[in-house]
Design a protein around this motif. Structure first.
Motif, PDB file in Angstrom:
ATOM      1  N   TYR A   1       0.803  -1.221   0.000  1.00  0.00           N
ATOM      2  CA  TYR A   1       0.000   0.000   0.000  1.00  0.00           C
ATOM      3  C   TYR A   1       0.840   1.277   0.000  1.00  0.00           C
ATOM      4  O   TYR A   1       0.322   2.359   0.287  1.00  0.00           O
ATOM      5  N   SER A   2       2.120   1.164  -0.335  1.00  0.00           N
ATOM      6  CA  SER A   2       2.985   2.341  -0.419  1.00  0.00           C
ATOM      7  C   SER A   2       3.172   2.773  -1.865  1.00  0.00           C
ATOM      8  O   SER A   2       3.232   1.944  -2.773  1.00  0.00           O
ATOM      9  N   PHE A   3       3.285   4.075  -2.071  1.00  0.00           N
ATOM     10  CA  PHE A   3       3.561   4.617  -3.398  1.00  0.00           C
ATOM     11  C   PHE A   3       4.101   6.033  -3.232  1.00  0.00           C
ATOM     12  O   PHE A   3       4.038   6.614  -2.139  1.00  0.00           O
ATOM     13  N   PHE A   4       4.625   6.588  -4.318  1.00  0.00           N
ATOM     14  CA  PHE A   4       5.055   7.986  -4.312  1.00  0.00           C
ATOM     15  C   PHE A   4       3.946   8.844  -4.901  1.00  0.00           C
ATOM     16  O   PHE A   4       3.500   8.621  -6.037  1.00  0.00           O
ATOM     17  N   SER A   5       3.493   9.806  -4.116  1.00  0.00           N
ATOM     18  CA  SER A   5       2.581  10.828  -4.617  1.00  0.00           C
ATOM     19  C   SER A   5       3.405  12.075  -4.933  1.00  0.00           C
ATOM     20  O   SER A   5       4.625  12.085  -4.754  1.00  0.00           O
ATOM     21  N   GLN A   6       2.730  13.143  -5.360  1.00  0.00           N
ATOM     22  CA  GLN A   6       3.469  14.364  -5.670  1.00  0.00           C
ATOM     23  C   GLN A   6       4.132  14.961  -4.437  1.00  0.00           C
ATOM     24  O   GLN A   6       5.068  15.762  -4.533  1.00  0.00           O
TER      25      GLN A   6
END
Length: 464
Positions: A231-236
């Protein structure tokens, strides 16, 4: 059979099989991951305990920094498998996945290369004398000792650099050194990746929580690593976790805090640290010739193993000072601990509470205040104060603004993690305040004095 040839395997009790590129499977002119793994600076970490003194208390916790950095390297690949697509989406100028993954794997493998004997203890009681930490010294070691090799690493078990790409050792140092200020000149993709080394959940602390919990006997599976990564990701805004992973993240934060209290800051571990602090302060002049930057060869040879071998000889030395210190080291190595815990209190600091202005943030001041509150007949009592600090979550004013955020699928908005009650109700930091003395004869009076300071009230019994 050629699909079996590129990677070899390490079997690890925490992560299972860890693949790496062996020396036999790279073209001429390239450097393999195995050559970095086998380098003397990395192999040296086999001789430094992961837990600086806790292995004296937890017999199973004999694992080394080497095991930890290999596990961190593996987690770097697991993390980038989930994160690279979103990194490229936010930063179209990011290098290839092969480059990013190789960069992260080498940074994870080398993030502890600057550690000395007793790990973080050595930072405080030796490296700080020269304005260093193990991170800044590690960066120097990478630049001066490992950079030529690192520039020739071109592949990892899951991919390789594209033509024209060359691994930049300076970017490795950026990742492993905790920033003191926001650096605007860094590429956005590199600044985002830094959260994987100095954020709330990192390839470093996720490995050591799993590993230390298992090896100490605290827990065989401390937290749900798979769910956090999924459930991890890079957002802005930076490294972000979807709300569905929030409970797993909070569980990780809690078990990390519990490990500090139950293992790293165990009362006997800290008593050993007090004993070590006193004998090491007088011994360090005999162990290293000076600033490690001026004596890298001597520093590479300085490990837990070599230090213990050296001090074990001192009790038979012709030098009276070494002989005296050797007798003290002999007692420590036999776990003959002078100090016994009398009192323990935990002080927590919530957001906005001035921790650094608190008497509990300064052991010397705290000791003096306690002495003033003791009965007159005990003002000369020999005792020690220990204020072990636990950071539950990074300060929201930290220099790196790209860590860590929450995505709320209901509002489809990004939020700071501390906007959620699960995080907001956790303290920013705690101090485990303990008083040690040679006996427990005056335990009641010491407890009364500490409680006066903790509650801000007076107690007439302290004047008896």
């Amino acid at each position: 059979m050629s699909h079996f040839e590129p990677a070899s395997l390490i079997h690890d009790p925490i992560h299972g099989y860890i693949p790496f590129i062996s020396a036999a499977n790279v073209p001429s002119g390239e450097v393999s991951e195995q050559q970095i793994l086998d380098h003397p600076w990395v192999q040296r970490l086999r001789q430094i305990h992961q837990l600086q003194t806790a292995w004296w208390v937890f017999p199973g916790a004999e694992h080394s920094r080497f095991q930890h950095v290999v596990g961190s390297m593996h987690l770097a690949s697991r993390a980038i498998a989930h994160l690279y697509p979103s990194l490229r989406q936010q930063c179209p100028d990011a290098p290839s996945r092969g480059y990013v993954e190789t960069l992260l794997r080498m940074a994870a493998l080398l993030h502890d290369v600057g550690h000395g004997p007793f790990g973080h203890f050595f930072d405080v009681h030796y490296l700080a004398d020269y304005g260093l930490t193990h991170e800044t010294l590690g960066a120097e070691i990478i630049r001066r000792e490992l950079a030529p090799l690192l520039r020739q690493v071109r592949r990892n078990p899951f991919g390789q650099l594209e033509p024209g790409e060359t691994l930049d050792p300076e970017q490795i140092t950026v990742l492993i050194v905790r920033p003191q200020r926001r650096e605007e000149n860094l590429p956005g993709w590199l600044r985002m990746l830094r959260a994987l080394f100095c954020g709330l959940y990192t390839v470093d602390n996720m490995d050591f929580v799993l590993r230390d919990a298992y090896m100490s006997g605290y827990s065989v599976r401390a937290f749900d690593l798979d769910r956090i990564l999924h459930y991890s990701f890079f957002s802005q805004r930076g490294l972000t976790i979807h709300e569905r992973g929030l409970s797993a993240l909070v569980a990780f934060m809690r078990v990390r805090a519990e490990l500090f209290q139950a293992v790293y800051y165990h009362r006997t571990v800290r008593a050993l640290d007090l004993e070590l602090q006193e004998v090491f302060a007088e011994s360090k002049q005999f162990l290293m010739p000076g600033d490690p930057r001026d004596h890298l060869d001597a520093y590479r040879r300085l490990t837990d193993w070599t230090l213990f071998t050296e001090v074990a000889r001192w009790s038979a030395s012709q030098d009276p000072e070494k002989r005296r210190l050797g007798q003290r080291w002999d007692k420590l190595l036999r776990r003959q601990i002078r100090w016994k815990m009398n009192v323990e209190r935990t002080i927590s600091f919530r957001p906005g509470e001035p921790e650094q202005a608190s008497v509990f943030a300064d052991p010397k001041l705290l000791k003096e205040k306690i002495r003033q509150l003791l009965p007159e007949r005990l003002r000369g009592l020999e005792f020690r104060v220990d204020t072990a600090r636990l950071v539950h979550r990074p300060d929201t004013q930290a220099p790196v603004a790209e860590q860590n955020f929450l995505y709320d699928p209901a509002s489809r908005q990004l939020q700071r993690l501390e906007e959620r009650d699960l995080i907001r109700h956790l303290p920013v930091a705690s101090r485990i305040c303990r008083i040690y003395a040679e006996t427990t004869e005056h335990q009641k009076e010491l407890a009364a004095a500490l409680d006066c300071l903790r509650t801000g009230t007076s107690d007439e019994t302290t004047n008896m």
